[in-house]
Every structure is written in structure tokens, then in C-alpha cells.
Design a protein around this motif. Sequence first.
Motif, PDB file in Angstrom:
ATOM      1  N   VAL A 183       0.871  -1.179   0.000  1.00 55.27           N
ATOM      2  CA  VAL A 183       0.000   0.000   0.000  1.00 55.27           C
ATOM      3  C   VAL A 183       0.905   1.224   0.000  1.00 55.27           C
ATOM      4  CG1 VAL A 183      -1.751   1.288   1.274  1.00 55.27           C
ATOM      5  CG2 VAL A 183      -1.833  -1.208   1.211  1.00 55.27           C
ATOM      6  N   THR A 184       0.565   2.217  -0.821  1.00 59.76           N
ATOM      7  CA  THR A 184       1.398   3.418  -0.883  1.00 59.76           C
ATOM      8  C   THR A 184       1.430   4.124   0.472  1.00 59.76           C
ATOM      9  OG1 THR A 184      -0.468   4.771  -1.639  1.00 59.76           O
ATOM     10  CG2 THR A 184       0.917   3.726  -3.326  1.00 59.76           C
ATOM     11  N   GLU A 185       2.505   4.837   0.717  1.00 61.70           N
ATOM     12  CA  GLU A 185       2.670   5.535   1.990  1.00 61.70           C
ATOM     13  C   GLU A 185       1.682   6.689   2.115  1.00 61.70           C
ATOM     14  OE1 GLU A 185       4.709   6.606   5.657  1.00 61.70           O
ATOM     15  OE2 GLU A 185       4.373   4.789   4.484  1.00 61.70           O
ATOM     16  N   ASP A 186       1.471   7.400   1.036  1.00 59.18           N
ATOM     17  CA  ASP A 186       0.605   8.588   1.036  1.00 59.18           C
ATOM     18  C   ASP A 186      -0.397   8.483  -0.104  1.00 59.18           C
ATOM     19  OD1 ASP A 186       1.988  10.063   3.175  1.00 59.18           O
ATOM     20  OD2 ASP A 186       3.651  10.190   1.734  1.00 59.18           O
ATOM     21  N   PRO A 187      -1.384   9.385  -0.119  1.00 54.73           N
ATOM     22  CA  PRO A 187      -2.316   9.406  -1.255  1.00 54.73           C
ATOM     23  C   PRO A 187      -1.591   9.604  -2.582  1.00 54.73           C
ATOM     24  CG  PRO A 187      -3.189  10.712   0.547  1.00 54.73           C
ATOM     25  CD  PRO A 187      -1.781  10.341   0.933  1.00 54.73           C
ATOM     26  N   VAL A 188      -2.108   8.984  -3.621  1.00 56.73           N
ATOM     27  CA  VAL A 188      -1.556   9.099  -4.972  1.00 56.73           C
ATOM     28  C   VAL A 188      -2.701   9.356  -5.937  1.00 56.73           C
ATOM     29  CG1 VAL A 188       0.477   7.637  -4.591  1.00 56.73           C
ATOM     30  CG2 VAL A 188      -1.684   6.596  -5.275  1.00 56.73           C
ATOM     31  N   GLU A 189      -2.363   9.940  -7.069  1.00 56.28           N
ATOM     32  CA  GLU A 189      -3.392  10.209  -8.068  1.00 56.28           C
ATOM     33  C   GLU A 189      -3.524   9.010  -8.997  1.00 56.28           C
ATOM     34  OE1 GLU A 189      -4.545  13.348 -11.654  1.00 56.28           O
ATOM     35  OE2 GLU A 189      -2.755  13.679 -10.425  1.00 56.28           O
ATOM     36  N   VAL A 190      -4.669   8.347  -8.904  1.00 57.83           N
ATOM     37  CA  VAL A 190      -5.005   7.279  -9.840  1.00 57.83           C
ATOM     38  C   VAL A 190      -6.349   7.659 -10.475  1.00 57.83           C
ATOM     39  CG1 VAL A 190      -3.730   5.436  -8.701  1.00 57.83           C
ATOM     40  CG2 VAL A 190      -6.048   5.934  -7.964  1.00 57.83           C
ATOM     41  N   ALA A 252       5.824   5.750  -4.766  1.00 58.74           N
ATOM     42  CA  ALA A 252       5.143   6.186  -3.551  1.00 58.74           C
ATOM     43  C   ALA A 252       5.138   5.125  -2.458  1.00 58.74           C
ATOM     44  CB  ALA A 252       3.702   6.580  -3.886  1.00 58.74           C
ATOM     45  N   THR A 253       5.961   4.081  -2.623  1.00 54.87           N
ATOM     46  CA  THR A 253       5.968   2.945  -1.705  1.00 54.87           C
ATOM     47  C   THR A 253       7.275   2.866  -0.946  1.00 54.87           C
ATOM     48  OG1 THR A 253       4.524   1.709  -3.216  1.00 54.87           O
ATOM     49  CG2 THR A 253       5.726   0.431  -1.577  1.00 54.87           C
ATOM     50  N   ARG A 254       7.182   2.629   0.354  1.00 54.42           N
ATOM     51  CA  ARG A 254       8.384   2.390   1.157  1.00 54.42           C
ATOM     52  C   ARG A 254       8.890   0.968   0.906  1.00 54.42           C
ATOM     53  NH1 ARG A 254       7.461   1.625   6.031  1.00 54.42           N
ATOM     54  NH2 ARG A 254       5.173   1.615   5.985  1.00 54.42           N
ATOM     55  N   PRO A 255      10.198   0.780   0.772  1.00 51.45           N
ATOM     56  CA  PRO A 255      10.721  -0.574   0.514  1.00 51.45           C
ATOM     57  C   PRO A 255      10.267  -1.597   1.554  1.00 51.45           C
ATOM     58  CG  PRO A 255      12.436   1.055   0.147  1.00 51.45           C
ATOM     59  CD  PRO A 255      11.272   1.799   0.740  1.00 51.45           C
ATOM     60  N   GLU A 256      10.211  -1.191   2.816  1.00 51.06           N
ATOM     61  CA  GLU A 256       9.854  -2.146   3.868  1.00 51.06           C
ATOM     62  C   GLU A 256       8.372  -2.510   3.863  1.00 51.06           C
ATOM     63  OE1 GLU A 256      10.251   1.985   5.814  1.00 51.06           O
ATOM     64  OE2 GLU A 256      11.195   0.808   4.218  1.00 51.06           O
ATOM     65  N   ALA A 257       7.567  -1.813   3.058  1.00 50.45           N
ATOM     66  CA  ALA A 257       6.130  -2.112   2.983  1.00 50.45           C
ATOM     67  C   ALA A 257       5.811  -3.239   2.021  1.00 50.45           C
ATOM     68  CB  ALA A 257       5.361  -0.863   2.578  1.00 50.45           C
ATOM     69  N   VAL A 258       6.776  -3.665   1.214  1.00 49.92           N
ATOM     70  CA  VAL A 258       6.506  -4.660   0.169  1.00 49.92           C
ATOM     71  C   VAL A 258       6.418  -6.056   0.783  1.00 49.92           C
ATOM     72  CG1 VAL A 258       7.319  -5.694  -1.972  1.00 49.92           C
ATOM     73  CG2 VAL A 258       7.663  -3.242  -1.565  1.00 49.92           C
ATOM     74  N   LEU A 259       5.322  -6.747   0.507  1.00 47.10           N
ATOM     75  CA  LEU A 259       5.116  -8.126   0.929  1.00 47.10           C
ATOM     76  C   LEU A 259       5.340  -9.045  -0.273  1.00 47.10           C
ATOM     77  CD1 LEU A 259       1.777  -7.595   2.903  1.00 47.10           C
ATOM     78  CD2 LEU A 259       4.103  -7.588   3.826  1.00 47.10           C
ATOM     79  N   HIS A 260       5.865 -10.222  -0.024  1.00 48.26           N
ATOM     80  CA  HIS A 260       6.168 -11.154  -1.115  1.00 48.26           C
ATOM     81  C   HIS A 260       5.741 -12.558  -0.701  1.00 48.26           C
ATOM     82  CE1 HIS A 260       9.351 -12.704  -4.242  1.00 48.26           C
ATOM     83  NE2 HIS A 260       8.126 -13.141  -4.476  1.00 48.26           N
ATOM     84  N   HIS A 261       4.849 -13.158  -1.483  1.00 50.53           N
ATOM     85  CA  HIS A 261       4.372 -14.512  -1.201  1.00 50.53           C
ATOM     86  C   HIS A 261       4.250 -15.304  -2.500  1.00 50.53           C
ATOM     87  CE1 HIS A 261       2.680 -12.127   2.209  1.00 50.53           C
ATOM     88  NE2 HIS A 261       3.138 -13.153   2.888  1.00 50.53           N
TER      89      HIS A 261
END
Length: 385
Positions: A183-190, A252-261
Motif C-alpha cells: 500500500v502506498t505511503e501517502d495518497p496518490v493520483e489514480v 510512492a511505496t516504502r521498501p519495507e512495505a513490500v510483501l512477497h508470497h
Amino acid sequence: MGGTAVVVGGGIGGLAAALGLRRIGWEVRVVERAAVLADAGAGISLHANGLRALDAVGVGQEVRAAARPQYTGGTRTPDGRWLSRMDGRLLERELGSPIVGIPRAVLHRLLRSALPAECLLVGATVRTLDLSDPDRVGVPVGDGVLDADLVVAADGVHSRLRGLLFPDHPGVVYGGSTVLRAVTEDPVEVRTDFELTWGAGAEFGHIGFTDGRAEWHAVLNAPAGVRHTDPLGMLRGRFGGWHEPIPTLLAATRPEAVLHHDIHELVTPLPSFAAGRVALLGDAAHAMTPHLGQGACQALEDAATLAAALAGEPTVGAALTRYDAERRPRAQSVARAARQAGRMGQQLSHPLALALRNTGLRLAPSRATMRAILRHADWTPPSLV
């Protein structure tokens, strides 16, 4: 009929099952091995069937209020060309609800907050069951044993209890794809509520949330167990040339926020969703690939159907027979459809196959796309009373 139940697993399906059981007058304990219940994860899309199941167990209104409807979006190619468009308004007219997007943490919190705190036992692992008494099930937890009329095995894709109940079943297998998400750290424009983009052996998608942030996921063909020292850097290299907002979402993503499964599934169907006084639910019963977005929705259907069966039948045995008859054919059919969707979608890699698929999608009428969604989302829960 009332009684006592132990739900093993405090995920979305397990918590929904506990809510449904309490709604029909059962005493319930939820046993979860994690020390802290899952206020983590990325995002989830809920179709009408999942929302209807949430209505049945009593939290549909709260979930709808926290979710963002998916009215706009569709499927694109890496250069941004549209393959198909999603008409969320049409889905709403047909089903009473569009698909909605919500952070998993928010959904989990809403389910958990609807249960009394004393129902939840966290940081405890259930390794076995005492099945020696046909009228009761003993659930060893810590130094004690919980005594139950019913056990709900909602302990996930690598279910320990599934292996205990069906020791000859081969269990889950690797589905050929791995997924990274955040999930992005802050709001983003999509500009759309939901999108998928299909390349060769790869998919990138996003879901918008009510607070302006977005969940994204990347699904890749890969050998099982492959991990990266810099997952976000790998994704920026892999998807950096794809259309916006993909580079923006990764930035807009922090590296530590990435999940991998890695994605595992039950290719060999279970012979039953019940054994004695134990019901299997969610991934423990029918682990499927994510290519239809139906995994959580099917677990929620399980929860509502189980509660209705227990409310309507005179014995636990009769209720579990009904639960298995109502849920197993549908859930296993959805699992097969999800596997096929992956093979024809994200997992395709041959240039000719990609060209044929893309041409077919572009030429297909929008109503055909809607019918594919309606086939799985148009489900009505049985009454709990």
C-alpha cells in the motif's frame, strides 16, 4: 441448535465464521497463532457475494462504509492501451453493489471489533485435535484443552488441521506465480478505481482506497522460493517502462512495505469440507489462485453458509453434511475457474498467445466481461434464522 465452537485461525474467514456462529447463539473462541491479529497486509476487492455474506454475519454495512466502490477501470496492456473496461454501475444495477476495495487491515479490524474481546485467544498454536469422543472435540491449547461441539479449521493455505484430517491428501502445490504487493505511503493520483495490466508472464494491478492511498500488486511467473534483496528495486526495473500510474505507485511505496508470497493452491480437491465435528473453511478448504479476486469472498460465503446450516439442522453432523453439499461444489468450481483465468491472463507469455488473447478481449462486447464477473459474484446467502 446452539453449542460451543472453536475457530482455529483468526483471518478474515475465521473471524467471519465466529461472527456467524455468535449470531445464531453459539459460544465461540477464536484461536490465532499470531501474537498480534493481522492489522497488516495490502488490499482486497470484495464482490457482491462477499458483501452479501458480510451482511449475513452482521458487518456488511460497516464494511461498505469503509470501502471505495470500483466504478471505473479495466484491463490494459503495458503501453496503456485498453483491452476491456469495467462498468461498475452496471454491476451495481445487476447485483445491488459494485465491487469495492478496502485495506485488509481495515476489514480485519472491523470483523474483530464486532467480536467480544474474550472470544479471541492470540499467540496460541493448535497442533492437533482430540477426536476420540464422537460427541465432542478437544482442542489442546497451551497447557489446557478447549472442549467444543464444533471446530472450524480456518488455519490458512498451509492448514495443519487439513493435513491431520486428510493425511493422504497431497496438500497445496505451487501455482507457478509469485506476488509482491504493498500500500502506498501517502495518497496518490489514480484515475481509475481498479486496474489490471497484463504483459508477458506478468500482471500489475491497483485498487484505490477511500483515503486516497492505493494498493498495488505485481504477479510474476517465477520458480518457487525466489526472493530479492531489493524487491522494490527489482519491480521498478521490471515495470518502470509500463504506463502510469504504475511507476508513480512504486515511487510512492516504502521498501519495507513490500510483501512477497508465492501462490499455492489446492489443485487436488478435498473429498469433503467436513470430517466428524470439524468444518474446513477458506483457504484450508479450497486454497485458490487470486486471478478472479474470489478467495476471500469464497471464505466469507463459507462462513455464512456454515452458520445457516447450524441454525437450520438438528445436529452438528447434519449441519456439516449440508455445509459440505452446499459449499464444496461451488468453491471448487470457482477455484478451477481462477486457475484457468490465470493461465489465460497473467501467466501467458508466448507472443502469439498474448496477441490472440488481447485481440479477443478487445473484440469482446463489454457485456461478456460483465457476465464473467456475474457468474461468480451473483450469490445469495442462506438465511441464518
